[in-house]
Design a protein around this motif. Structure first.
Motif, PDB file in Angstrom:
ATOM      1  N   ARG A 112      49.868  48.517  50.200  1.00  0.00           N
ATOM      2  CA  ARG A 112      50.101  47.315  51.008  1.00  0.00           C
ATOM      3  C   ARG A 112      51.520  46.827  50.767  1.00  0.00           C
ATOM      4  O   ARG A 112      51.950  46.705  49.611  1.00  0.00           O
ATOM      5  N   GLU A 114      53.487  44.193  50.149  1.00  0.00           N
ATOM      6  CA  GLU A 114      53.416  42.787  49.741  1.00  0.00           C
ATOM      7  C   GLU A 114      54.584  42.503  48.812  1.00  0.00           C
ATOM      8  O   GLU A 114      55.220  43.420  48.306  1.00  0.00           O
ATOM      9  N   GLY A 119      50.489  41.680  38.678  1.00  0.00           N
ATOM     10  CA  GLY A 119      49.167  41.878  39.265  1.00  0.00           C
ATOM     11  C   GLY A 119      49.194  42.134  40.765  1.00  0.00           C
ATOM     12  O   GLY A 119      48.150  42.176  41.400  1.00  0.00           O
ATOM     13  N   ARG A 120      50.388  42.261  41.341  1.00  0.00           N
ATOM     14  CA  ARG A 120      50.449  42.589  42.767  1.00  0.00           C
ATOM     15  C   ARG A 120      51.491  43.673  43.008  1.00  0.00           C
ATOM     16  O   ARG A 120      52.665  43.482  42.705  1.00  0.00           O
ATOM     17  N   GLN A 121      51.038  44.809  43.505  1.00  0.00           N
ATOM     18  CA  GLN A 121      51.928  45.936  43.719  1.00  0.00           C
ATOM     19  C   GLN A 121      51.806  46.431  45.155  1.00  0.00           C
ATOM     20  O   GLN A 121      50.940  46.003  45.886  1.00  0.00           O
ATOM     21  N   GLN A 126      42.324  50.833  43.372  1.00  0.00           N
ATOM     22  CA  GLN A 126      41.097  50.023  43.468  1.00  0.00           C
ATOM     23  C   GLN A 126      39.904  50.850  43.018  1.00  0.00           C
ATOM     24  O   GLN A 126      39.829  52.055  43.292  1.00  0.00           O
ATOM     25  N   ARG A 256      36.795  35.582  52.988  1.00  0.00           N
ATOM     26  CA  ARG A 256      37.411  36.865  52.682  1.00  0.00           C
ATOM     27  C   ARG A 256      38.503  37.112  53.718  1.00  0.00           C
ATOM     28  O   ARG A 256      38.328  36.800  54.891  1.00  0.00           O
ATOM     29  N   ALA A 278      42.439  36.997  41.175  1.00  0.00           N
ATOM     30  CA  ALA A 278      41.240  37.712  41.640  1.00  0.00           C
ATOM     31  C   ALA A 278      41.149  39.100  40.998  1.00  0.00           C
ATOM     32  O   ALA A 278      42.013  39.949  41.192  1.00  0.00           O
ATOM     33  N   LEU A 279      40.093  39.276  40.207  1.00  0.00           N
ATOM     34  CA  LEU A 279      39.845  40.596  39.619  1.00  0.00           C
ATOM     35  C   LEU A 279      39.288  41.526  40.693  1.00  0.00           C
ATOM     36  O   LEU A 279      39.594  42.708  40.745  1.00  0.00           O
ATOM     37  N   GLY A 305      40.959  45.355  41.670  1.00  0.00           N
ATOM     38  CA  GLY A 305      42.281  45.917  41.404  1.00  0.00           C
ATOM     39  C   GLY A 305      42.326  46.471  39.982  1.00  0.00           C
ATOM     40  O   GLY A 305      42.104  45.739  39.017  1.00  0.00           O
ATOM     41  N   ARG A 308      45.102  45.110  37.586  1.00  0.00           N
ATOM     42  CA  ARG A 308      44.764  43.763  37.111  1.00  0.00           C
ATOM     43  C   ARG A 308      43.740  43.830  35.982  1.00  0.00           C
ATOM     44  O   ARG A 308      43.793  43.065  35.046  1.00  0.00           O
TER      45      ARG A 308
HETATM   46  P1  AMP Z   1      40.881  43.025  48.846  1.00  0.00           P
HETATM   47  O1  AMP Z   1      40.750  44.470  49.249  1.00  0.00           O
HETATM   48  O2  AMP Z   1      42.062  42.335  49.474  1.00  0.00           O
HETATM   49  O3  AMP Z   1      39.588  42.280  48.978  1.00  0.00           O
HETATM   50  O4  AMP Z   1      41.214  43.031  47.290  1.00  0.00           O
HETATM   51  C1  AMP Z   1      40.292  43.387  46.303  1.00  0.00           C
HETATM   52  C2  AMP Z   1      40.977  43.369  44.951  1.00  0.00           C
HETATM   53  O5  AMP Z   1      42.031  44.333  44.936  1.00  0.00           O
HETATM   54  C3  AMP Z   1      41.665  42.048  44.609  1.00  0.00           C
HETATM   55  O6  AMP Z   1      40.749  41.164  44.035  1.00  0.00           O
HETATM   56  C4  AMP Z   1      42.703  42.512  43.607  1.00  0.00           C
HETATM   57  O7  AMP Z   1      42.130  42.653  42.315  1.00  0.00           O
HETATM   58  C5  AMP Z   1      43.096  43.877  44.117  1.00  0.00           C
HETATM   59  N1  AMP Z   1      44.336  43.834  44.912  1.00  0.00           N
HETATM   60  C6  AMP Z   1      44.487  43.504  46.213  1.00  0.00           C
HETATM   61  N2  AMP Z   1      45.759  43.618  46.599  1.00  0.00           N
HETATM   62  C7  AMP Z   1      46.463  44.029  45.510  1.00  0.00           C
HETATM   63  C8  AMP Z   1      47.845  44.335  45.252  1.00  0.00           C
HETATM   64  N3  AMP Z   1      48.766  44.259  46.199  1.00  0.00           N
HETATM   65  N4  AMP Z   1      48.188  44.743  44.002  1.00  0.00           N
HETATM   66  C9  AMP Z   1      47.255  44.855  43.025  1.00  0.00           C
HETATM   67  N5  AMP Z   1      45.940  44.585  43.209  1.00  0.00           N
HETATM   68  C10 AMP Z   1      45.542  44.178  44.432  1.00  0.00           C
END
Ligand code: AMP
Length: 413
Positions: A112, A114, A119-121, A126, A256, A278-279, A305, A308
């Protein structure tokens, strides 16, 4: 020219990569034990799958996808999440024909675009599960329990936040109500939320900006507008969780980010994570399979994630493992290589050194490789068909005949 990795991507190098592997194994073993079967789908899919499956109006599709035209001018996307791919595979392979309930787990990279931060890459891993083929509230509870018990077993403190976001019956009239409220309060919303009012009003609840948060505190919540079927389902989920001793907080403003969710929505958070707390997150998606061209099929899932999770797990003391073969002299080096190969074939992790190093240098290498045993093989040992086996934990050593080496290591490794 020195090449650098892309922003938002990570190199995992030894010894930290050991931790990565260890927790990957722990997670996969946990899901296996919980009755899920491993599924692996391609990392590349047609862009249209995510546009439809994740939702045109979602943040992921609007802003975050790595999409490109391939050499055949077809729009391809590096998957931002696994659920649409798994559902695509479920439909394409006609798994619904089995008429049973499918329980899958997966572990793999997502992409993604972002803004990277702790914690965000942009490439992250996943772990996740999907239960496809049932509306039973027990499957919502089972999904939540799989994650709750995983965190328990890894000693990760967490908070479970729970909500119901209704279904395609009760949500449309509620969205009209929400839209009306947001339009009335438009002047206090940020520019992005002003756009969301029309396209995706529910997403305004996710906005982190203070004025929006404040405005939304007084907004109508879907939880108070659920139809009878959604209400009953939500109560059943809660009863199962209580029965399992899983504590939760109901958070009426939890939504969500992805479009296809219905009924149960939940999130596990950790106080150790900071802004990106968010874990994992998940919920029920009773409409997605139909939307993607399959028969009406209910499902529930959750994704977490991995990086995380690695940020919050306690460091375990590294364990000494395997064997290092320290050989001295040409003949011993040859024999050492043979023994190493045989031991490896028997499933024992074995290392050795190169470039005719001294014993002292080989011992240093063995120590930093964190092995449990060093086998020392010199000319004398070779003549008597023995090795000196040094236990690196206990700092003891004893002579073992080459014929008994495998048995000895099996007993002690
Ligand atoms: P989502 O698919 O958006 O519902 O995300 C589920 C989980 O994936 C989140 O709770 C995070 O733990 C992790 N996550 C989502 N986006 C990222 C990101 N860009 N970098 C790292 N972990 C992520």
């Amino acid at each position: 020219m020195i090449y650098q990795k892309l922003k938002g991507t990570v190199d995992w190098l030894p010894p930290q990569s050991q931790k990565w592997r260890l927790f990957q194994q722990k997670i996969c073993n946990h899901f296996e034990k919980s009755g899920f079967s491993f599924i692996e789908t391609p990392y590349l899919e047609k862009t249209a799958l995510f546009a439809r499956g994740t939702g045109e109006a979602s943040e992921v599709v609007q802003k975050q996808m790595y999409s490109f035209l391939d050499k055949n001018e077809e729009s391809i996307t590096l998957r931002p999440e696994a659920t649409p791919s798994i559902v695509r595979s479920y439909i394409e392979n006609k798994i619904y024909g089995n008429k049973g309930v499918e329980k899958y787990y997966y572990f793999g990279p997502m992409f993604r675009y972002e803004r990277p931060q702790r914690g965000r890459q942009r490439q992250f891993f996943q772990y996740g599960v999907e239960i496809i083929g049932t509306q039973d509230a027990k499957s919502d509870a089972e999904t939540i329990a799989a994650f709750s018990y995983l965190y328990q077993s890894l000693h990760i403190d967490n908070q479970l936040r729970l909500n119901s976001i209704g279904c395609f019956q009760c949500r449309p009239p509620y969205l009209e109500k929400l839209k009306k409220y947001l339009i009335q309060n438009k002047s206090s919303l940020c520019e992005e939320c002003k756009v969301r009012v029309e396209k995706n009003p529910l997403r305004s609840f996710d906005c982190k900006k203070e004025p929006c948060q404040k405005t939304l505190e007084k907004a109508p919540f879907i939880l108070h507008d659920l139809c009878e079927s959604c209400k009953t389902h939500f109560l059943e989920v809660q009863n199962y969780l209580k029965y399992l001793g899983i504590t939760y907080d109901i958070l009426p403003k939890l939504v969500r980010g992805l479009d296809y969710y219905t009924k149960t929505a939940f999130e596990f958070a950790s106080t150790k994570l900071g802004a990106q707390d968010a874990l994992s997150g998940g919920g029920r998606y009773d409409e997605l399979i139909k939307v993607l061209g399959g028969p009406e099929t209910s499902a529930v899932g959750c994704a977490g994630g991995f990086e995380r999770l690695l940020l919050v797990v306690e460091e375990e003391a590294p364990k000494r493992e395997g064997v290092f073969m320290a050989s001295l002299g040409e003949e011993a080096e040859k024999e050492g290589l043979k023994i190493v190969t045989e031991l490896r074939n028997e499933g024992i992790r074995c290392l050795l050194s190169y470039d005719h190093k001294s014993l002292k240098s080989q011992m240093r290498q063995a120590d930093s490789a964190y092995v449990k045993f060093v086998c020392i093989l010199g000319e004398n040992e070779l003549r008597s068909r023995k090795v000196m086996v040094k236990d690196m934990e206990k700092s003891t050593q004893e002579e073992v005949s080459l014929a008994d080496l495998k048995g000895y290591l099996d007993q002690h490794v």
